[in-house]
Design a protein around this motif. Structure first.
Motif, PDB file in Angstrom:
ATOM      1  N   PHE A   1      16.612  46.692 -45.164  1.00  0.00           N
ATOM      2  CA  PHE A   1      15.376  47.220 -44.556  1.00  0.00           C
ATOM      3  C   PHE A   1      15.796  47.956 -43.297  1.00  0.00           C
ATOM      4  CE2 PHE A   1      16.044  42.952 -42.942  1.00  0.00           C
ATOM      5  CZ  PHE A   1      15.821  43.056 -41.573  1.00  0.00           C
ATOM      6  N   ASP A   2      14.887  48.683 -42.715  1.00  0.00           N
ATOM      7  CA  ASP A   2      15.174  49.418 -41.484  1.00  0.00           C
ATOM      8  C   ASP A   2      14.451  48.758 -40.322  1.00  0.00           C
ATOM      9  OD1 ASP A   2      16.669  51.273 -42.920  1.00  0.00           O
ATOM     10  OD2 ASP A   2      14.970  52.606 -43.218  1.00  0.00           O
ATOM     11  N   ALA A   3      15.090  48.767 -39.183  1.00  0.00           N
ATOM     12  CA  ALA A   3      14.506  48.200 -37.966  1.00  0.00           C
ATOM     13  C   ALA A   3      14.634  49.217 -36.836  1.00  0.00           C
ATOM     14  CB  ALA A   3      15.212  46.905 -37.586  1.00  0.00           C
ATOM     15  N   ILE A   4      13.810  49.046 -35.833  1.00  0.00           N
ATOM     16  CA  ILE A   4      13.882  49.894 -34.639  1.00  0.00           C
ATOM     17  C   ILE A   4      14.013  48.975 -33.442  1.00  0.00           C
ATOM     18  CG2 ILE A   4      12.672  51.570 -33.197  1.00  0.00           C
ATOM     19  CD1 ILE A   4      11.355  52.633 -35.709  1.00  0.00           C
ATOM     20  N   SER A   5      15.022  49.237 -32.618  1.00  0.00           N
ATOM     21  CA  SER A   5      15.249  48.403 -31.441  1.00  0.00           C
ATOM     22  C   SER A   5      14.234  48.724 -30.353  1.00  0.00           C
ATOM     23  CB  SER A   5      16.668  48.626 -30.910  1.00  0.00           C
ATOM     24  OG  SER A   5      16.744  49.889 -30.275  1.00  0.00           O
ATOM     25  N   ARG A   6      14.229  47.924 -29.311  1.00  0.00           N
ATOM     26  CA  ARG A   6      13.337  48.182 -28.172  1.00  0.00           C
ATOM     27  C   ARG A   6      13.638  49.521 -27.520  1.00  0.00           C
ATOM     28  NH1 ARG A   6      13.078  42.273 -25.246  1.00  0.00           N
ATOM     29  NH2 ARG A   6      12.234  41.205 -27.059  1.00  0.00           N
ATOM     30  N   ALA A   7      14.858  50.005 -27.672  1.00  0.00           N
ATOM     31  CA  ALA A   7      15.250  51.310 -27.114  1.00  0.00           C
ATOM     32  C   ALA A   7      14.963  52.446 -28.096  1.00  0.00           C
ATOM     33  CB  ALA A   7      16.726  51.293 -26.752  1.00  0.00           C
ATOM     34  N   ALA A   8      14.240  52.131 -29.175  1.00  0.00           N
ATOM     35  CA  ALA A   8      13.848  53.096 -30.198  1.00  0.00           C
ATOM     36  C   ALA A   8      15.018  53.632 -31.009  1.00  0.00           C
ATOM     37  CB  ALA A   8      13.040  54.239 -29.599  1.00  0.00           C
ATOM     38  N   CYS A   9      16.085  52.853 -31.117  1.00  0.00           N
ATOM     39  CA  CYS A   9      17.233  53.234 -31.939  1.00  0.00           C
ATOM     40  C   CYS A   9      17.074  52.598 -33.321  1.00  0.00           C
ATOM     41  CB  CYS A   9      18.533  52.765 -31.305  1.00  0.00           C
ATOM     42  SG  CYS A   9      18.876  53.553 -29.727  1.00  0.00           S
ATOM     43  N   PRO A  10      17.201  53.384 -34.382  1.00  0.00           N
ATOM     44  CA  PRO A  10      17.068  52.811 -35.728  1.00  0.00           C
ATOM     45  C   PRO A  10      18.334  52.092 -36.159  1.00  0.00           C
ATOM     46  CG  PRO A  10      17.517  55.147 -35.866  1.00  0.00           C
ATOM     47  CD  PRO A  10      17.381  54.823 -34.399  1.00  0.00           C
ATOM     48  N   TRP A  11      18.154  51.101 -37.018  1.00  0.00           N
ATOM     49  CA  TRP A  11      19.273  50.381 -37.596  1.00  0.00           C
ATOM     50  C   TRP A  11      18.932  50.062 -39.036  1.00  0.00           C
ATOM     51  CZ3 TRP A  11      20.052  44.644 -38.123  1.00  0.00           C
ATOM     52  CH2 TRP A  11      21.338  44.349 -38.595  1.00  0.00           C
ATOM     53  N   ARG A  12      19.826  50.405 -39.937  1.00  0.00           N
ATOM     54  CA  ARG A  12      19.681  50.036 -41.345  1.00  0.00           C
ATOM     55  C   ARG A  12      20.288  48.648 -41.494  1.00  0.00           C
ATOM     56  NH1 ARG A  12      19.895  53.623 -46.597  1.00  0.00           N
ATOM     57  NH2 ARG A  12      17.767  52.922 -46.807  1.00  0.00           N
ATOM     58  N   CYS A  13      19.442  47.671 -41.556  1.00  0.00           N
ATOM     59  CA  CYS A  13      19.880  46.276 -41.560  1.00  0.00           C
ATOM     60  C   CYS A  13      20.724  45.961 -42.794  1.00  0.00           C
ATOM     61  CB  CYS A  13      18.666  45.360 -41.495  1.00  0.00           C
ATOM     62  SG  CYS A  13      17.700  45.626 -39.994  1.00  0.00           S
ATOM     63  N   GLY A  14      21.847  45.347 -42.553  1.00  0.00           N
ATOM     64  CA  GLY A  14      22.754  44.948 -43.606  1.00  0.00           C
ATOM     65  C   GLY A  14      23.765  46.009 -44.019  1.00  0.00           C
ATOM     66  N   GLN A  15      23.644  47.210 -43.502  1.00  0.00           N
ATOM     67  CA  GLN A  15      24.506  48.310 -43.942  1.00  0.00           C
ATOM     68  C   GLN A  15      25.987  47.980 -43.784  1.00  0.00           C
ATOM     69  OE1 GLN A  15      24.235  52.054 -41.828  1.00  0.00           O
ATOM     70  NE2 GLN A  15      24.573  53.142 -43.736  1.00  0.00           N
ATOM     71  N   GLY A  16      26.714  48.094 -44.903  1.00  0.00           N
ATOM     72  CA  GLY A  16      28.151  47.859 -44.896  1.00  0.00           C
ATOM     73  C   GLY A  16      28.560  46.406 -44.910  1.00  0.00           C
ATOM     74  N   ARG A  17      27.605  45.516 -44.987  1.00  0.00           N
ATOM     75  CA  ARG A  17      27.906  44.084 -44.934  1.00  0.00           C
ATOM     76  C   ARG A  17      27.905  43.490 -46.343  1.00  0.00           C
ATOM     77  NH1 ARG A  17      24.964  43.379 -39.488  1.00  0.00           N
ATOM     78  NH2 ARG A  17      26.632  44.232 -38.208  1.00  0.00           N
ATOM     79  N   ILE A  18      28.613  42.395 -46.485  1.00  0.00           N
ATOM     80  CA  ILE A  18      28.625  41.649 -47.743  1.00  0.00           C
ATOM     81  C   ILE A  18      27.264  40.967 -47.888  1.00  0.00           C
ATOM     82  CG2 ILE A  18      29.711  39.755 -49.036  1.00  0.00           C
ATOM     83  CD1 ILE A  18      31.514  42.204 -48.697  1.00  0.00           C
ATOM     84  N   ASP A  19      26.681  41.028 -49.095  1.00  0.00           N
ATOM     85  CA  ASP A  19      25.395  40.382 -49.340  1.00  0.00           C
ATOM     86  C   ASP A  19      25.532  38.880 -49.157  1.00  0.00           C
ATOM     87  OD1 ASP A  19      22.765  39.991 -50.015  1.00  0.00           O
ATOM     88  OD2 ASP A  19      23.061  40.258 -52.166  1.00  0.00           O
ATOM     89  N   GLY A  20      24.483  38.269 -48.648  1.00  0.00           N
ATOM     90  CA  GLY A  20      24.457  36.830 -48.440  1.00  0.00           C
ATOM     91  C   GLY A  20      23.046  36.361 -48.179  1.00  0.00           C
ATOM     92  N   PRO A  21      22.870  35.068 -47.974  1.00  0.00           N
ATOM     93  CA  PRO A  21      21.523  34.485 -47.821  1.00  0.00           C
ATOM     94  C   PRO A  21      20.727  35.102 -46.679  1.00  0.00           C
ATOM     95  CG  PRO A  21      23.202  32.757 -47.905  1.00  0.00           C
ATOM     96  CD  PRO A  21      23.913  34.058 -47.909  1.00  0.00           C
ATOM     97  N   GLN A  22      21.404  35.527 -45.607  1.00  0.00           N
ATOM     98  CA  GLN A  22      20.671  36.093 -44.468  1.00  0.00           C
ATOM     99  C   GLN A  22      19.947  37.377 -44.834  1.00  0.00           C
ATOM    100  OE1 GLN A  22      23.969  36.113 -44.870  1.00  0.00           O
ATOM    101  NE2 GLN A  22      24.977  37.712 -43.697  1.00  0.00           N
ATOM    102  N   TRP A  23      20.368  38.035 -45.922  1.00  0.00           N
ATOM    103  CA  TRP A  23      19.737  39.288 -46.340  1.00  0.00           C
ATOM    104  C   TRP A  23      18.714  39.071 -47.455  1.00  0.00           C
ATOM    105  CZ3 TRP A  23      20.559  42.123 -42.495  1.00  0.00           C
ATOM    106  CH2 TRP A  23      21.773  42.091 -41.832  1.00  0.00           C
ATOM    107  N   SER A  24      18.404  37.799 -47.737  1.00  0.00           N
ATOM    108  CA  SER A  24      17.447  37.466 -48.791  1.00  0.00           C
ATOM    109  C   SER A  24      16.173  36.821 -48.255  1.00  0.00           C
ATOM    110  CB  SER A  24      18.112  36.538 -49.806  1.00  0.00           C
ATOM    111  OG  SER A  24      19.201  37.185 -50.433  1.00  0.00           O
ATOM    112  N   VAL A  25      16.001  36.852 -46.949  1.00  0.00           N
ATOM    113  CA  VAL A  25      14.836  36.244 -46.311  1.00  0.00           C
ATOM    114  C   VAL A  25      13.750  37.306 -46.152  1.00  0.00           C
ATOM    115  CG1 VAL A  25      14.003  35.053 -44.260  1.00  0.00           C
ATOM    116  CG2 VAL A  25      16.323  34.631 -45.080  1.00  0.00           C
ATOM    117  N   PRO A  26      12.549  37.050 -46.693  1.00  0.00           N
ATOM    118  CA  PRO A  26      11.465  38.026 -46.488  1.00  0.00           C
ATOM    119  C   PRO A  26      11.148  38.186 -45.002  1.00  0.00           C
ATOM    120  CG  PRO A  26      10.869  36.396 -48.164  1.00  0.00           C
ATOM    121  CD  PRO A  26      12.135  35.912 -47.500  1.00  0.00           C
ATOM    122  N   CYS A  27      10.860  39.382 -44.620  1.00  0.00           N
ATOM    123  CA  CYS A  27      10.466  39.615 -43.232  1.00  0.00           C
ATOM    124  C   CYS A  27       9.445  40.732 -43.165  1.00  0.00           C
ATOM    125  CB  CYS A  27      11.674  39.963 -42.367  1.00  0.00           C
ATOM    126  SG  CYS A  27      12.585  41.404 -42.857  1.00  0.00           S
TER     127      CYS A  27
END
Length: 160
Positions: A134-160
């Motif tokens: 999913f995509d997130a925006i920091s308080r400084a208005a910087c975007p981040w593609r959550c999980g990008q380049g990371r190994i899949d795991g339980p932390q990326w399976s939590v609904p938010c």
């Protein structure tokens, strides 16, 4: 279309430009979903390859544009043509397991306050490596593609 006039179900919208070699696979994946799709719309951005014949040959409704007007315009035209209460926007280069749509619609049914749902996107050719969740925006208005380049795991399976 007024909300009261909307039909239940899902319209799949695919923006396409010279993606005939990719389009056939995703159209087949959509027909294999275990959640029914009422309509598949391919908005073609003036392709010069065999995209139109592939889309039509696979039963998609085609909106053929004379020229490439861009991804956002194509998606917006596809969404505007939908007569269903839910719309799935799909890139032409994805692979969709049969339970993909049922997972997303179940999440939306479980959370009626949600406006949209998205699934994990894995990097092509790199099993279990995320392109994003999913995509997130920091308080400084910087975007981040959550999980990008990371190994899949339980932390990326939590609904938010």
């Amino acid at each position: 279309m007024m909300a009261a006039e909307m039909m239940s179900g899902v319209t799949a919208v695919i923006a396409n430009w010279n993606g005939g070699s990719l389009l056939a696979k995703v159209l087949v994946d959509l027909t294999l979903q275990n959640h029914p799709i009422r309509r598949i719309v391919v908005v073609d951005n003036g392709s010069t390859d065999d995209s139109l014949s592939i889309a039509r040959g696979n039963g998609a409704h085609v909106i053929a544009l004379e020229e490439n007007t861009g991804f956002a315009n194509a998606v917006n035209l596809g969404i505007a043509s939908a007569a269903t209460s839910q719309v799935a926007v799909i890139n032409n280069d994805v692979e969709l397991p049969p339970g993909w749509l049922s997972s997303l619609t179940a999440a939306l049914d479980a959370h009626p306050e949600a406006w949209f749902a998205t699934g994990k996107i894995y990097r092509a050719g790199q099993e279990n490596v995320l392109d994003g969740t999913f995509d997130a925006i920091s308080r400084a208005a910087c975007p981040w593609r959550c999980g990008q380049g990371r190994i899949d795991g339980p932390q990326w399976s939590v609904p938010c």
